[in-house]
Enzyme design. Structure first.
Site, PDB file in Angstrom:
ATOM      1  N   HIS A   1       0.855  -1.191   0.000  1.00 44.59           N
ATOM      2  CA  HIS A   1       0.000   0.000   0.000  1.00 44.59           C
ATOM      3  C   HIS A   1       0.888   1.235   0.000  1.00 44.59           C
ATOM      4  O   HIS A   1       1.945   1.231   0.628  1.00 44.59           O
ATOM      5  CB  HIS A   1      -0.908   0.011   1.238  1.00 44.59           C
TER       6      HIS A   1
ATOM      7  N   GLU B   1      -7.965  -4.906  -0.152  1.00 42.55           N
ATOM      8  CA  GLU B   1      -8.549  -5.677  -1.252  1.00 42.55           C
ATOM      9  C   GLU B   1      -8.540  -7.182  -0.984  1.00 42.55           C
ATOM     10  O   GLU B   1      -9.358  -7.911  -1.532  1.00 42.55           O
ATOM     11  CB  GLU B   1      -7.802  -5.396  -2.566  1.00 42.55           C
TER      12      GLU B   1
HETATM   13  N1  ACO Z   1       3.976  -7.711  -4.638  1.00 38.49           N
HETATM   14  C1  ACO Z   1       5.314  -7.729  -4.854  1.00 38.49           C
HETATM   15  N2  ACO Z   1       6.098  -6.651  -4.767  1.00 38.49           N
HETATM   16  C2  ACO Z   1       5.506  -5.488  -4.473  1.00 38.49           C
HETATM   17  C3  ACO Z   1       4.128  -5.390  -4.218  1.00 38.49           C
HETATM   18  C4  ACO Z   1       3.365  -6.564  -4.295  1.00 38.49           C
HETATM   19  N3  ACO Z   1       2.036  -6.553  -4.086  1.00 38.49           N
HETATM   20  N4  ACO Z   1       3.825  -4.105  -3.939  1.00 38.49           N
HETATM   21  C5  ACO Z   1       4.970  -3.415  -4.003  1.00 38.49           C
HETATM   22  N5  ACO Z   1       5.998  -4.253  -4.330  1.00 38.49           N
HETATM   23  C6  ACO Z   1       7.410  -3.925  -4.462  1.00 38.49           C
HETATM   24  C7  ACO Z   1       7.703  -3.239  -5.782  1.00 38.49           C
HETATM   25  O1  ACO Z   1       8.001  -4.183  -6.776  1.00 38.49           O
HETATM   26  C8  ACO Z   1       8.877  -2.392  -5.410  1.00 38.49           C
HETATM   27  O2  ACO Z   1      10.000  -3.238  -5.337  1.00 38.49           O
HETATM   28  P1  ACO Z   1      11.446  -2.693  -5.767  1.00 38.49           P
HETATM   29  O3  ACO Z   1      11.782  -1.659  -4.731  1.00 38.49           O
HETATM   30  O4  ACO Z   1      12.304  -3.922  -5.701  1.00 38.49           O
HETATM   31  O5  ACO Z   1      11.315  -2.115  -7.135  1.00 38.49           O
HETATM   32  C9  ACO Z   1       8.566  -1.958  -3.967  1.00 38.49           C
HETATM   33  O6  ACO Z   1       7.713  -2.969  -3.445  1.00 38.49           O
HETATM   34  C10 ACO Z   1       7.852  -0.630  -3.872  1.00 38.49           C
HETATM   35  O7  ACO Z   1       6.811  -0.605  -4.843  1.00 38.49           O
HETATM   36  P2  ACO Z   1       6.019   0.721  -5.264  1.00 38.49           P
HETATM   37  O8  ACO Z   1       5.309   0.463  -6.549  1.00 38.49           O
HETATM   38  O9  ACO Z   1       6.929   1.898  -5.194  1.00 38.49           O
HETATM   39  O10 ACO Z   1       5.004   0.835  -4.080  1.00 38.49           O
HETATM   40  P3  ACO Z   1       3.702   1.714  -4.078  1.00 38.49           P
HETATM   41  O11 ACO Z   1       3.541   2.192  -2.702  1.00 38.49           O
HETATM   42  O12 ACO Z   1       3.670   2.726  -5.145  1.00 38.49           O
HETATM   43  O13 ACO Z   1       2.605   0.626  -4.458  1.00 38.49           O
HETATM   44  C11 ACO Z   1       0.610  -0.582  -4.619  1.00 38.49           C
HETATM   45  C12 ACO Z   1       1.398   0.447  -3.819  1.00 38.49           C
HETATM   46  C13 ACO Z   1       0.281  -0.010  -6.026  1.00 38.49           C
HETATM   47  C14 ACO Z   1      -0.696  -0.866  -3.898  1.00 38.49           C
HETATM   48  C15 ACO Z   1       1.447  -1.879  -4.741  1.00 38.49           C
HETATM   49  O14 ACO Z   1       1.800  -2.340  -3.465  1.00 38.49           O
HETATM   50  C16 ACO Z   1       0.773  -2.961  -5.555  1.00 38.49           C
HETATM   51  O15 ACO Z   1       0.857  -2.953  -6.794  1.00 38.49           O
HETATM   52  N6  ACO Z   1       0.080  -3.933  -4.889  1.00 38.49           N
HETATM   53  C17 ACO Z   1      -0.605  -4.999  -5.572  1.00 38.49           C
HETATM   54  C18 ACO Z   1      -1.940  -4.522  -6.140  1.00 38.49           C
HETATM   55  C19 ACO Z   1      -2.959  -4.255  -5.045  1.00 38.49           C
HETATM   56  O16 ACO Z   1      -3.108  -5.007  -4.095  1.00 38.49           O
HETATM   57  N7  ACO Z   1      -3.702  -3.139  -5.211  1.00 38.49           N
HETATM   58  C20 ACO Z   1      -4.722  -2.702  -4.252  1.00 38.49           C
HETATM   59  C21 ACO Z   1      -4.185  -1.621  -3.367  1.00 38.49           C
HETATM   60  S1  ACO Z   1      -5.332  -1.089  -2.136  1.00 38.49           S
HETATM   61  C22 ACO Z   1      -6.297   0.106  -2.859  1.00 38.49           C
HETATM   62  O17 ACO Z   1      -5.984   0.635  -3.881  1.00 38.49           O
HETATM   63  C23 ACO Z   1      -7.619   0.486  -2.282  1.00 38.49           C
END
Ligand code: ACO
Length: 381
Positions: free
Chosen positions: A263, A322
């Site tokens: 998140h 989610e």
């Molecule tokens: N699975 C694996 N790796 C992840 C995940 C995940 N679910 N989420 C983040 N990471 C990793 C990224 O690959 C990145 O790794 P790196 O540093 O090696 O490149 C690091 O964690 C940071 O990722 P960001 O994209 O910068 O994190 P951000 O805070 O922008 O992302 C998000 C938040 C979009 C929710 C992300 O965690 C994600 O894509 N999750 C999966 C989709 C999901 O569950 N969405 C619902 C969110 S809740 C809502 O919207 C109401």
């Protein structure tokens, strides 16, 4: 670093408004809504009571809650042009969130003065939108399955009536309570993208219906509306608790993200996941299939968090809202394609509250952009 390049991308961390509506504490995994911790509200207040809290600043007395529930119930039926639009949307294969966006916009047709942004008009329009959104989604579900929409009942609260409009049956009280708690849980969540979009529109002195319609457009995007559908696909694909670890490792090795984890703000378990996990557990008591899925989800949650900590150390990727939303909504017999629209039904009360707040603030939100394009071009000849 120049001043311009130090500006946060996507307004990350920028405080865009002061609000009395909700506060997201990502480090400690707390969500405060109108002064109450989420855990205090969810399961203890109805959605209508929580909407009253956001729209007026206080929880209603029993009499005021009953009055608001009646007022919302009276506004549920869709005007003929709006229902016709939903029919057309279904006929053309539009997903429910698109049907909802179109229907929301058309709801100004039967409002005498849709441009009125006085506090009284805002609250009246908020009640109308919150009342009608579940009617739109239920109509979409019925029409999509080849059945006719079922007229709303005025004697039921919002969540119970929605289940009635979908199934045509007397709603199961446990199921109605689960949906009601889900809608309270997602009612508001700080300055998220759709709320911000709604506030930007309201800040131009545009009206409630326009602002909420715009917010639906922002919620629809996959980075916001979220991943509950893919969470269900993932659990079905994993199949057994023993298969979870190799499955997750393979996905991470392939550079994929695990749905329902991570998140932007929460670096600990999302407090909404906590509430919805309890609701999913209650719902899972009813059917063996749901129980098996719930048990699998709980086992997978532990495994996935452990593997994420190992493969992505320091990122603090934890369960988000989610993950358990998927379980709650599927246990109500609802299909993944409707999940974002159902989210919008709950969040609509929060959007409306932000529009009311923004209209009172009466200050145009107008950031700047940094021009990085060419200059001095000339037109030949
Ligand atoms: N699975 C694996 N790796 C992840 C995940 C995940 N679910 N989420 C983040 N990471 C990793 C990224 O690959 C990145 O790794 P790196 O540093 O090696 O490149 C690091 O964690 C940071 O990722 P960001 O994209 O910068 O994190 P951000 O805070 O922008 O992302 C998000 C938040 C979009 C929710 C992300 O965690 C994600 O894509 N999750 C999966 C989709 C999901 O569950 N969405 C619902 C969110 S809740 C809502 O919207 C109401």
């Amino acid at each position: 670093m120049s001043e311009s390049t130090s500006r946060p991308r996507g307004l990350d961390g920028v405080v865009a408004a002061q609000t009395r509506l909700s506060h997201v504490d990502g480090q400690n995994g707390r969500l405060v809504i109108g002064g109450y911790e989420l855990d205090e509200l969810a399961g203890k207040t109805t959605f209508e009571q929580a909407a009253h809290l956001l729209w007026t600043g206080t929880l209603p007395t029993a009499a005021a809650a009953a009055e608001l529930t009646r007022e919302i119930a009276a506004r549920r039926p869709l005007p003929a042009p709006v229902l016709a639009l939903v029919r057309e949307a279904v006929a053309r294969g539009a997903p429910p969130i698109d049907a909802l966006r179109m229907a929301a916009s058309a709801m100004s047709l039967d409002v005498p003065n849709p441009a009125d942004i006085s506090p009284a008009a805002d609250v009246a329009n908020a009640k109308m939108l919150v009342a009608r959104f579940p009617t739109v989604v239920a109509a979409w579900i019925r029409l999509r399955s080849g059945a006719e929409p079922i007229a709303p009942r005025a004697d039921l609260p919002l969540a119970a009536n929605f289940l009635h409009m979908v199934t045509g049956r007397e709603p199961d009280p446990i199921a109605a309570r689960a949906l009601d708690t889900y809608w309270v849980t997602v009612i508001d969540h700080g300055m998220n993208a759709s709320t911000f979009a709604g506030r930007v529109i309201a800040s131009t002195r545009s009206d409630m219906i326009s602002a909420v319609t715009g917010a639906i457009g922002a919620l629809k995007g996959p980075l916001h509306g979220g991943a509950p559908g893919p969470v269900l696909d993932m659990l079905h694909e994993i199949g057994t608790a023993a298969n979870c670890e190799p499955w997750v490792r393979a996905r991470l090795a392939a550079g994929e993200r695990i749905m329902g984890f991570g998140h932007r703000v929460y670096k600990v378990r999302d407090p909404r996941a906590q509430v919805l996990s309890r609701v999913a557990e209650q719902m899972s008591g009813a059917q063996l299939e749901d129980r098996e899925l719930f048990d699998l989800a709980r086992a997978c949650e532990q495994t996935i968090v452990r593997v994420l900590d190992e493969v992505k150390p320091g990122r603090n990727l934890r369960t988000n809202v989610e993950f358990f939303t998927a379980l709650v909504l599927q246990s109500l017999g609802l299909k993944p394609e409707t999940f974002v629209a159902l989210f919008a039904c709950g969040r609509a009360a929060g959007w409306a509250a932000h529009v009311i707040e923004q209209h009172a603030e009466d200050h145009l939100i107008r950031p700047q952009s940094e021009y990085v394009g060419p200059r001095g071009l000339t037109i030949p000849g």
